[in-house]
Design an enzyme around this catalytic site. Structure first.
Site, mmCIF file in Angstrom:
data_model
loop_
_atom_site.group_PDB
_atom_site.id
_atom_site.type_symbol
_atom_site.label_atom_id
_atom_site.label_comp_id
_atom_site.label_asym_id
_atom_site.label_seq_id
_atom_site.Cartn_x
_atom_site.Cartn_y
_atom_site.Cartn_z
ATOM 1 N N GLY A 207 0.829 -1.321 0.059
ATOM 2 C CA GLY A 207 -0.034 0.016 -0.010
ATOM 3 C C GLY A 207 0.773 1.108 -0.131
ATOM 4 N N ASP A 262 6.994 -16.178 -5.800
ATOM 5 C CA ASP A 262 5.982 -16.797 -6.312
ATOM 6 C C ASP A 262 6.422 -17.109 -7.735
ATOM 7 O OD1 ASP A 262 4.508 -16.671 -3.990
ATOM 8 O OD2 ASP A 262 3.178 -15.524 -4.645
HETATM 9 N N1 ATP Z 1 -1.852 -1.217 -9.977
HETATM 10 C C1 ATP Z 1 -0.983 -0.504 -9.017
HETATM 11 N N2 ATP Z 1 -0.622 0.761 -9.356
HETATM 12 C C2 ATP Z 1 0.538 1.360 -8.600
HETATM 13 N N3 ATP Z 1 1.085 0.946 -7.440
HETATM 14 C C3 ATP Z 1 0.802 -0.361 -7.190
HETATM 15 C C4 ATP Z 1 -0.333 -1.360 -7.832
HETATM 16 N N4 ATP Z 1 -0.454 -2.214 -7.349
HETATM 17 C C5 ATP Z 1 0.245 -2.596 -6.263
HETATM 18 N N5 ATP Z 1 1.143 -1.242 -6.016
HETATM 19 C C6 ATP Z 1 2.003 -0.659 -4.880
HETATM 20 O O1 ATP Z 1 3.262 -1.427 -5.017
HETATM 21 C C7 ATP Z 1 3.774 -1.924 -3.842
HETATM 22 C C8 ATP Z 1 3.821 -3.433 -3.602
HETATM 23 O O2 ATP Z 1 2.555 -4.175 -4.226
HETATM 24 P P1 ATP Z 1 2.052 -5.549 -3.646
HETATM 25 O O3 ATP Z 1 1.810 -5.431 -2.197
HETATM 26 O O4 ATP Z 1 1.121 -5.944 -4.553
HETATM 27 O O5 ATP Z 1 3.467 -6.386 -3.613
HETATM 28 P P2 ATP Z 1 4.167 -6.894 -4.983
HETATM 29 O O6 ATP Z 1 5.239 -5.972 -5.361
HETATM 30 O O7 ATP Z 1 3.284 -7.433 -6.141
HETATM 31 O O8 ATP Z 1 5.039 -8.028 -4.409
HETATM 32 P P3 ATP Z 1 4.797 -9.555 -4.006
HETATM 33 O O9 ATP Z 1 3.206 -9.597 -4.441
HETATM 34 O O10 ATP Z 1 5.727 -10.566 -4.643
HETATM 35 O O11 ATP Z 1 4.641 -9.559 -2.348
HETATM 36 C C9 ATP Z 1 2.556 -1.245 -2.912
HETATM 37 O O12 ATP Z 1 3.187 -0.168 -2.026
HETATM 38 C C10 ATP Z 1 1.427 -1.115 -3.762
HETATM 39 O O13 ATP Z 1 0.823 -0.012 -3.080
HETATM 40 O O1 F6P Z 2 1.811 -11.713 4.421
HETATM 41 P P1 F6P Z 2 2.171 -10.945 3.480
HETATM 42 O O2 F6P Z 2 3.546 -10.222 3.727
HETATM 43 O O3 F6P Z 2 1.179 -9.786 3.074
HETATM 44 O O4 F6P Z 2 2.650 -11.804 2.357
HETATM 45 C C1 F6P Z 2 1.870 -12.930 1.792
HETATM 46 C C2 F6P Z 2 1.871 -13.171 0.253
HETATM 47 O O5 F6P Z 2 3.127 -12.848 -0.041
HETATM 48 C C3 F6P Z 2 4.005 -13.317 -1.020
HETATM 49 O O6 F6P Z 2 5.054 -14.089 -0.505
HETATM 50 C C4 F6P Z 2 4.443 -12.811 -2.246
HETATM 51 O O7 F6P Z 2 3.473 -12.172 -2.758
HETATM 52 C C5 F6P Z 2 2.689 -14.633 -1.509
HETATM 53 O O8 F6P Z 2 3.250 -15.949 -1.703
HETATM 54 C C6 F6P Z 2 1.913 -14.421 -0.092
HETATM 55 O O9 F6P Z 2 0.505 -14.825 -0.380
#
Ligand code: ATP
Ligand code: F6P
Ligand code: MG
Length: 542
Positions: A207, A262
């Site tokens: 976030g 993942d």
């Molecule tokens: N569509 C989007 N546009 C802009 N920022 C985004 C969007 N989706 C997610 N973010 C921001 O990117 C950051 C990381 O997103 P998220 O928590 O989904 O993890 P991730 O980068 O996908 O990594 P993972 O899923 O592997 O843990 C957060 O600060 C989130 O607010």
């Molecule tokens: O509990 P957290 O930190 O939100 O992360 C859990 C998620 O993050 C990941 O490790 C990466 O997206 C997922 O496999 C899992 O669902």
């Protein structure tokens, strides 16, 4: 023998959750299924990706990445200082050719189009930053992953050792750290040794992605190279940051380094930390196997990470060879009836006296949601919060065998999900992380921006953000790799013809027509039975 459940730490909380879940499952007076909660609106500026495409002979397409000179045409360039570097100057052909590209698809047919290519990563003859002009920032976002600290270390050391850059700061606590926290100075000395630790020394979060405030912070601090390490969500955020940086006309390279335990990022070969995670998962599977083997009708259940993509479960299963059943989000399954999971468990226990089940955390979410009648919940980044498939499955298995006369089982549940992502990266991931960091630096120094760096068919490439984020990488259950899993476990495939067709619709590449005796089996076997019948694709195979 009494069925027992063992849940990894924190034991009291998980135990209570298991009991609560079991109670819910057995409660017939369920409330009506509430409408799913609306996904929280993301507070981000939508990126309008401008594609840079170039064609060539034979259907060659280059999906290029932006360059600072696209919007700052008069930027001066300088000879790459690596030319005089004691280590690199002796390397023949150290610089990549200006028009080197990497093919997305390397299995081709006579006469097929050359297809999509990406710009090859690596050092260029000329750079668009003087070393003392660079002010770099590094941020880590999203969940943890082995290798984050290695990437941070190698970005700092690579900038310093290869290009003589001394001004590098860390942004603490993910995207929100740009505007809510002070920066931390990063030097080769301060990052020395961090690659031996799990997690990220910078901290991370979900976030808080406020593009306007982030770019204000970049501008105010005079940052001109931003290295953003994170998963699919993070790369989407990086795309919006890049769009805003470009809109403001800032000389600032925005570079994404893909991180995902993942392995759910599309296009790239594999993500860093994945190898380590699979290796660590072996330890949990081994433990489950030892426990299961040592008890009468022992069942070992291991839950692994994999929100939407079951790669960790799939590779851990293939590596272990002790697994009897692997459940992943991409492959639906059912419990009851002919060909169902419970029937299979019974059969396997009668044959072998024990069994090991590996379940990816995102598997079976629809089935659980239906049986528990729960509404959707989302985390701060908008990701769906998953229901605990491990506890649910254990409850269902125990309940099933409780009802059977003379069939006592002993069930042990191991949940190592956070353990496999909190460990430091292994040797091969460390090398991978170093090369990734170096490729990222070379790209930024050469003035490229708005890209993610990653290996494609073994060669590092610069890939436009939109290519990485438009679709998630998933296990293709109609592909050979999943068939190998089914063959190694001899589990039912649970699929109906409809499921197979649906899975095929996501295939990116057009399927080459089957030619009997060439690319298809001479005589096609009866592939799949209907759902509920559940005949296995590979049952009986070695
Ligand atoms: N569509 C989007 N546009 C802009 N920022 C985004 C969007 N989706 C997610 N973010 C921001 O990117 C950051 C990381 O997103 P998220 O928590 O989904 O993890 P991730 O980068 O996908 O990594 P993972 O899923 O592997 O843990 C957060 O600060 C989130 O607010
Ligand atoms: O509990 P957290 O930190 O939100 O992360 C859990 C998620 O993050 C990941 O490790 C990466 O997206 C997922 O496999 C899992 O669902
Ligand atoms: Mg993600």
């Amino acid at each position: 023998m009494e069925a027992a459940t063992v849940v990894a730490a924190p034991i009291p909380a998980a135990d209570a959750a298991a009991k609560a879940l079991e109670k819910k499952l057995l409660d017939l007076e369920l409330p009506p299924f509430p409408a799913p909660a609306k996904k929280a609106a993301a507070k981000v500026v939508a990126a309008a990706p401008k594609k840079k495409l170039a064609g060539g002979a034979g259907g060659y397409v280059l999906e290029d990445v932006p360059h600072l000179t696209d919007y700052l045409p008069n930027l001066p360039s300088f000879p790459n200082p690596l030319q005089n570097h004691p280590a690199y100057s002796v390397v023949k052909q150290y610089f990549v050719n200006a028009d080197d590209t990497v093919a997305k698809k390397i299995v081709v047919h006579k006469g097929s189009a050359r297809g999509t290519h990406f710009r090859r990563a690596g050092p260029r003859q000329r750079v668009f930053f003087q070393p003392d002009e660079v002010s770099a920032a590094i941020v880590t976002c999203g969940g943890l992953c082995p290798g984050l600290n290695t990437v941070i270390r190698e970005l700092v050391c690579g900038l310093h050792d290869m290009y003589g850059v001394t001004s590098v700061v860390g942004i603490e606590g993910g995207y929100r750290g740009f505007y809510a926290r002070n920066t931390v100075e990063l030097t080769p000395r301060s990052v020395n040794g961090i690659h031996k630790r799990g997690g990220t020394v910078l901290g991370t979060s979900r976030g808080g992605q406020d593009t306007g405030k982030i770019v204000d912070s970049i501008q105010d601090r005079g940052i001109n190279q931003v290295y953003i390490i994170g998963g699919d969500g993070t790369q989407k955020g990086a795309a919006t940051i890049h769009a805003e940086v470009q809109r403001r006309g800032l000389k600032c390279a925005v570079v994404g380094v893909p991180k995902t335990i993942d392995n759910d990022i599309a296009v790239i070969d594999r993500s860093f930390g994945f190898d380590t995670a699979v290796e660590e998962a072996q330890r949990a599977i081994n433990a489950a196997h030892v426990e299961a083997e040592s008890a009468e009708n022992g069942v070992g259940v291991v839950k692994l990470m994999g929100r939407n993509s079951g790669f960790i479960a799939m590779y851990a299963t293939l590596a272990s060879r002790d697994v009897d059943l692997c459940l992943i989000p991409e492959s639906p399954f059912y419990l009851e009836g002919k060909g169902g999971l419970l029937e299979f468990a019974e059969k396997r226990l009668r044959e072998n006296g024990h069994m090991v089940i590996v379940v990816a955390e995102g598997a079976g979410q629809d089935v659980i949601a239906r049986s528990m009648r729960l509404a959707d919940a989302h985390d701060a980044s908008g990701n769906k919060v998953l229901l605990d498939v491990g506890l649910w499955l254990c409850a269902k298995i125990k309940d099933h065998f409780k009802k059977k006369a003379n069939f006592p089982i002993t069930l042990k549940y191991i949940d190592p999900t956070y353990m496999i992502r909190a460990v430091p990266s292994n040797a091969s991931d460390n090398v991978y992380c170093s090369l990734l960091a170096h490729s990222a630096i070379h790209g930024a120094m050469a003035g490229y921006t708005g890209f993610t760096v990653a290996p494609v068919n073994g060669r590092h490439a610069y890939i436009p953000f939109y290519r990485i984020t438009e679709k998630q990488n998933k296990v293709v259950i109609t592909d050979r790799m999943w068939a190998r899993v089914l063959c190694s476990t001899n589990q039912p495939c649970f699929l109906s013809t409809e499921d197979v067709e649906k899975a095929g619709q996501d295939d990116e590449e057009p399927i080459v027509p089957l030619v009997e005796g060439e690319n298809s089996l001479v005589k096609a076997p009866p592939l799949l039975a209907n759902a509920g019948d559940g005949a296995a694709l590979c049952n009986g195979a070695a």
